[in-house]
Design a protein around this motif. Structure first.
Motif, short mmCIF file in Angstrom:
data_model
loop_
_atom_site.label_atom_id
_atom_site.label_comp_id
_atom_site.label_asym_id
_atom_site.label_seq_id
_atom_site.Cartn_x
_atom_site.Cartn_y
_atom_site.Cartn_z
N ALA A 203 0.83 -1.22 0.00
CA ALA A 203 0.00 0.00 0.00
C ALA A 203 0.85 1.26 0.00
CB ALA A 203 -0.93 0.00 1.21
N VAL A 204 2.04 1.21 0.61
CA VAL A 204 2.91 2.38 0.64
C VAL A 204 3.40 2.73 -0.76
CG1 VAL A 204 5.16 3.25 1.42
CG2 VAL A 204 3.65 2.10 3.03
N VAL A 205 3.84 1.74 -1.50
CA VAL A 205 4.32 1.98 -2.86
C VAL A 205 3.19 2.50 -3.75
CG1 VAL A 205 5.28 0.89 -4.93
CG2 VAL A 205 6.17 0.31 -2.67
N ALA A 206 2.01 1.87 -3.65
CA ALA A 206 0.87 2.30 -4.47
C ALA A 206 0.45 3.72 -4.12
CB ALA A 206 -0.30 1.34 -4.27
N ALA A 207 0.39 4.02 -2.82
CA ALA A 207 -0.01 5.36 -2.41
C ALA A 207 1.03 6.40 -2.81
CB ALA A 207 -0.23 5.39 -0.89
N SER A 208 2.30 6.02 -2.75
CA SER A 208 3.36 6.95 -3.17
C SER A 208 3.24 7.28 -4.65
CB SER A 208 4.73 6.34 -2.87
OG SER A 208 4.89 6.12 -1.48
N ALA A 209 2.97 6.26 -5.46
CA ALA A 209 2.77 6.50 -6.89
C ALA A 209 1.56 7.39 -7.12
CB ALA A 209 2.60 5.16 -7.61
N LEU A 210 0.53 7.19 -6.33
CA LEU A 210 -0.67 8.01 -6.45
C LEU A 210 -0.35 9.48 -6.15
CD1 LEU A 210 -4.18 7.02 -5.18
CD2 LEU A 210 -3.38 9.34 -4.96
N VAL A 211 0.42 9.70 -5.08
CA VAL A 211 0.81 11.07 -4.73
C VAL A 211 1.54 11.73 -5.89
CG1 VAL A 211 2.27 12.49 -3.24
CG2 VAL A 211 0.88 10.67 -2.25
N MET A 212 2.50 11.04 -6.46
CA MET A 212 3.28 11.63 -7.54
C MET A 212 2.44 11.91 -8.78
SD MET A 212 6.10 12.09 -6.14
CE MET A 212 6.97 12.69 -7.58
N GLN A 213 1.49 11.03 -9.06
CA GLN A 213 0.65 11.27 -10.24
C GLN A 213 -0.32 12.42 -10.01
OE1 GLN A 213 -1.07 7.92 -12.31
NE2 GLN A 213 0.54 6.54 -11.57
N VAL A 214 -0.84 12.53 -8.78
CA VAL A 214 -1.75 13.63 -8.47
C VAL A 214 -1.05 14.98 -8.66
CG1 VAL A 214 -2.88 14.80 -6.52
CG2 VAL A 214 -3.36 12.39 -6.99
N GLN A 215 0.26 15.02 -8.37
CA GLN A 215 1.00 16.28 -8.52
C GLN A 215 1.09 16.74 -9.97
OE1 GLN A 215 1.72 18.04 -5.73
NE2 GLN A 215 0.60 16.29 -4.90
N THR A 216 0.80 15.86 -10.93
CA THR A 216 0.85 16.26 -12.34
C THR A 216 -0.47 16.88 -12.82
OG1 THR A 216 0.08 14.12 -13.23
CG2 THR A 216 2.44 14.36 -12.78
N PHE A 235 -0.21 11.72 5.08
CA PHE A 235 0.06 10.37 4.56
C PHE A 235 0.37 9.49 5.76
CE2 PHE A 235 2.25 8.15 0.74
CZ PHE A 235 2.08 6.89 1.30
N GLU A 236 -0.48 8.50 5.99
CA GLU A 236 -0.27 7.57 7.10
C GLU A 236 -0.28 6.14 6.57
OE1 GLU A 236 -3.37 8.29 9.93
OE2 GLU A 236 -2.26 9.88 10.95
N ALA A 237 0.72 5.33 7.02
CA ALA A 237 0.76 3.93 6.58
C ALA A 237 1.75 3.16 7.45
CB ALA A 237 1.18 3.84 5.12
N GLY A 238 1.50 1.86 7.55
CA GLY A 238 2.46 0.96 8.17
C GLY A 238 2.46 0.96 9.68
N THR A 239 3.11 -0.10 10.23
CA THR A 239 3.20 -0.24 11.68
C THR A 239 4.63 -0.48 12.16
OG1 THR A 239 2.75 -2.61 11.47
CG2 THR A 239 0.86 -1.18 11.89
N ILE A 240 5.47 -1.12 11.30
CA ILE A 240 6.84 -1.46 11.70
C ILE A 240 7.68 -1.59 10.43
CG2 ILE A 240 6.45 -3.95 11.69
CD1 ILE A 240 8.19 -4.10 14.25
N ARG A 241 8.99 -1.42 10.55
CA ARG A 241 9.85 -1.33 9.39
C ARG A 241 9.92 -2.59 8.53
NH1 ARG A 241 14.42 1.02 10.77
NH2 ARG A 241 13.86 1.45 12.94
N ASN A 242 9.71 -3.77 9.13
CA ASN A 242 9.89 -5.00 8.36
C ASN A 242 8.59 -5.70 7.99
OD1 ASN A 242 9.31 -5.76 10.94
ND2 ASN A 242 10.82 -7.41 11.06
#
Length: 383
Positions: A203-216, A235-242
């Protein structure tokens, strides 16, 4: 009639009792007290049960050909005041940091004048709750408060501007304030171990791509000579690094100077979300909430007349102003009724919504004079 000293006293009392959206009980009671002291001969007062902190006051015209509306907002902000003034807010965590105490005082001054000087046309004064949130103007309209004798043919309202000199009137043709839309996006993927990304839907990778596309959107989908903004500020996501996150939450805002622009941006956000779903095999849930915060698009005919009057009035200093990306729910009412919104300069040092904002009270009487003179002029013009 209320003198300038009376108006300053009223404003300072209102400043001490700020209340947030739909909780303006003490403010409502004080407004009713002041209105009750005016000459009642031409007045009719409505306290709608459906919107209990709102007040509508109708002034009967002597020979009416129209009903002119005037709106003031009455709510405060959840801001801790830091002005150090002797009449600072007595409600902890709340402040009239947007100048609605000034708005109310000017409206009371205009109402008081016409209560003792019967206008030619009917006037309807709307003391509106919940401008800063909860879209009080939209609520009032949808509740049917502007029907029958309470329906204005045209609507006017002001907003104070601490960047302008005290008492200056500012306006423009077209849009004065942007419309706003809240954006909430949930990206739902599949969690998993950081060592096995092939078995997850990140979800982090998908949401990051979404952020970048929205900026266009603004740079590539919007005409560069027009104005729009989209900001994803949370932007909120995840619980632990691994652990690969199975959920990401994005929150932001859209702003545009026309409703057409806002709809275009919303359409592109929807299309990008659909594309992210397909590209990353995730679910994207998009929520768009505009509420009543439409662009404040001034009526061309009424505003041209308003500007011409202010420019030619020797009692007024007038300035042409640029549009602002701040929101104002009077925009919703201006999409239902033709009308004009304008600035009143208050030379407040700090900006709107700042905890140290302190407007100059000399603007009160200047604003009242400009508005009453304009309304009297408007009543003798036929078109």
């Amino acid at each position: 009639m209320l003198k300038e000293d009376d108006l300053i006293t009223i404003r300072r009392h209102l400043h001490q009792i700020p209340e947030v959206a739909l909780e303006e009980v003490e403010t409502h009671a004080f407004l009713m007290q002041v209105i009750g002291m005016m000459d009642q001969k031409f007045l009719k007062i409505l306290e709608p049960k459906e919107l209990p902190t709102a007040i509508l006051v109708r002034v009967q015209g002597s020979d009416p050909s129209r009903t002119i509306g005037y709106r003031t907002d009455i709510d405060g902000l959840p801001v801790d005041e830091k002005t150090g003034l002797p009449y600072a807010s007595q409600h902890p965590g709340k402040m009239h940091a947007c100048g609605h105490d000034m708005h109310m005082t000017v409206a009371l001054g205009v109402l008081d004048y016409f209560a003792s000087h019967q206008p030619k046309d009917n006037l309807v004064f709307f003391f509106q709750p919940a401008e800063e949130s909860e879209a009080g103007g939209k609520r009032a309209y949808e509740l049917g408060l502007f029907e029958g004798e309470w329906r204005p043919d045209e609507f006017y309202g002001l907003h104070v501007n601490p960047k302008m000199q005290t008492g200056v009137i500012g306006c423009r043709m077209g849009t004065l304030f942007a419309g706003t839309t809240e954006v909430n996006i949930d990206v739902i993927g599949k969690g998993g171990h950081a060592a096995f990304p092939q078995d997850a839907k990140d979800a982090v990778v998908a949401a990051s791509a979404l952020v970048m596309q929205v900026q266009t959107i603004i740079s590539r989908s919007i005409n560069p000579i027009e104005s729009g903004v989209i900001t994803l500020g949370k932007f909120e996501a995840g619980t632990i690094r691994n652990v690969i996150a199975d959920h990401a939450r994005l929150e932001g805002t859209i702003r545009g100077l026309t409703q057409v622009m806002i709809e275009k941006i919303k359409e592109r956000v929807q299309e990008i979300c659909e594309g992210i779903e397909r590209s990353f095999e995730v679910e994207v849930r998009l929520g768009l909430n505009q509420g009543g915060y439409f662009p404040v698009e001034n009526d061309p005919v009424l505003t041209k007349r308003f500007i011409r009057f202010m420019q030619e009035n020797p009692d007024v200093v007038y300035e042409e102003v640029p549009p602002a990306m701040t929101g104002e729910d009077f925009g919703y009412l201006l999409h239902q009724f033709p009308g004009t919104m304008f600035w009143l300069g208050v030379d407040g040092g700090a900006q709107l919504h700042e905890s140290s904002m302190s407007p100059k009270e000399g603007a009160i009487q200047k604003g009242i004079t400009a508005i009453t003179e304009f309304l009297e002029y408007r009543m003798i013009t036929e078109e």
